[in-house]
Design an enzyme around this catalytic site. Structure first.
Site, PDB file in Angstrom:
ATOM      1  N   THR A   1      13.907  -2.728  -2.884  1.00  0.00           N
ATOM      2  CA  THR A   1      12.456  -2.710  -2.745  1.00  0.00           C
ATOM      3  C   THR A   1      11.877  -2.724  -4.153  1.00  0.00           C
ATOM      4  OG1 THR A   1      12.656  -1.370  -0.754  1.00  0.00           O
ATOM      5  CG2 THR A   1      10.487  -1.473  -1.782  1.00  0.00           C
TER       6      THR A   1
ATOM      7  N   LYS B   1       7.199  -5.694   3.490  1.00  0.00           N
ATOM      8  CA  LYS B   1       7.747  -4.330   3.390  1.00  0.00           C
ATOM      9  C   LYS B   1       6.680  -3.337   2.945  1.00  0.00           C
ATOM     10  CE  LYS B   1      10.825  -1.009   2.188  1.00  0.00           C
ATOM     11  NZ  LYS B   1      11.840  -0.360   2.949  1.00  0.00           N
TER      12      LYS B   1
ATOM     13  N   LYS C   1       7.231   5.836  -3.860  1.00  0.00           N
ATOM     14  CA  LYS C   1       7.569   4.584  -4.559  1.00  0.00           C
ATOM     15  C   LYS C   1       6.927   3.393  -3.842  1.00  0.00           C
ATOM     16  CE  LYS C   1      11.312   1.337  -5.366  1.00  0.00           C
ATOM     17  NZ  LYS C   1      12.706   0.969  -5.269  1.00  0.00           N
TER      18      LYS C   1
END
Ligand code: NAD
Length: 290
Positions: free
Chosen positions: A87, A162, A237
């Site tokens: 990611t 995402k 994050k």
């Protein structure tokens, strides 16, 4: 298939092991983590990438990804696929895709959802950006490592999907937790709250599949003392990546921004680090309005 796998941490190691167990020839590299069973250890990024049909990366962030890709690209043969499953920020995903494409490689950004449990069980979901031909090449590997792969569009589309998903998840978890804490103070039984909301218009995955209240709904990290699961710092994050992306394209995301700020406080100034992201509920329980 001949595969190079770079980044053998909590997620990468079980993903690489599953590919090896399925009969693929996997060569792995990680400067810090041990090589899982069935994977041949390489001494460098370029050694892992050399002659591979597909190079998979599973790394902590975009800066490390850029450095690793700069070393991998010269070792790869034209037509090979570089597939990043980390990611990272959308900008890094697009930059490495451009660099790979410029020398005749196919590049995919393919972040996952499903966590360490999904990586171990081979039930991850992949959200994929990049050329159709690259997706077709890697599709059989997605099938080994996961249960679903969605081709979302061109370079960066996987990372975009995402972070949008996780921005919804972060904001939804917060409001579900604050609603439980409000319901407590109003004297409403938590089981009744679940029974109503899980079948009403306030329902969400945070309520029905990952209920933050212990003893209510399906088994979740709340029933295990809020051990992660999905750690609050990983949610932070992803929320920060969503804010970076929003800044890049000038998108107004007030709830996403508020969620990022709240998880930052929880992780950096309170006791959120190392706890599941649903531990927002005990946080709200102990608080008043100010
Ligand atoms: P991790 O820290 O356990 O693993 C990352 C690995 O990368 C480490 O072993 C590290 O040594 C290695 N690494 C660092 N620099 C390297 C380099 N130059 N060359 C080769 N390897 C290098 O992290 P993780 O939990 O496995 O997560 C990996 C990625 O997956 C992250 O981007 C994370 O956001 C994402 N992700 C994690 C989860 C989760 O639940 N852990 C869920 C979904 C997505």
């Amino acid at each position: 298939m001949k595969i190079g796998f770079i980044g053998l941490g909590n997620m990468g190691a079980p993903m690489a092991a599953n590919l090896a167990a399925a009969g693929h020839a996997v060569t792995g590299f990680d400067p810090a983590a041990p090589c899982p069973e069935g994977v041949t250890e390489a001494a460098s990024v370029s050694e892992a990438a050399r002659d591979a049909e597909v190079v998979l990366t599973m790394l902590p962030n975009g800066e490390i990804l850029r450095a690793v890709v700069a070393e991998a690209i010269p070792a790869m043969s034209p037509g090979a696929v570089l597939c990043d499953c980390s990611t990272v920020d959308v900008e890094s995903a697009r930059t490495v895709a451009g660099d790979a494409q410029a020398v005749g490689l196919l590049a995919l950004d393919a972040p996952v959802s499903g966590g360490v449990g999904g990586a171990l069980a081979g039930t991850l979901t992949f959200m994929v950006g990049g050329p159709e031909a690259g997706f077709a090449t890697v599709a059989p590997l997605f099938e080994v490592m996961g249960q679903k792969a969605v081709h979302c569009g061109g370079a960066g589309a996987g990372q975009s999907a995402k972070i949008c998903n996780n921005m919804i998840l972060g904001a939804t978890m917060i409001v579900t937790c604050e609603a439980f804490a409000l319901a407590d103070k109003l004297g409403l039984d938590r089981q009744k709250m679940f029974d109503v909301v899980s079948t009403s218009s306030g329902q969400s995955w945070s309520m029905t599949s990952y209920c933050p209240a212990p003893g209510v709904g399906p088994q979740s990290p709340a029933d295990n003392g809020y051990a992660p699961g999905f750690a609050a710092e990983l949610m932070l994050k992803d929320l920060r990546l969503a804010q970076d992306a929003a800044a890049m394209v000038d998108a107004d995301t007030p709830l996403g921004r508020a969620a990022a700020e709240l998880y930052a406080t929880f992780v950096e100034a309170e006791d959120g680090r190392g706890r599941d992201f649903s531990a927002m509920l005990p946080r709200f329980e102990g608080r008043g309005r100010t």
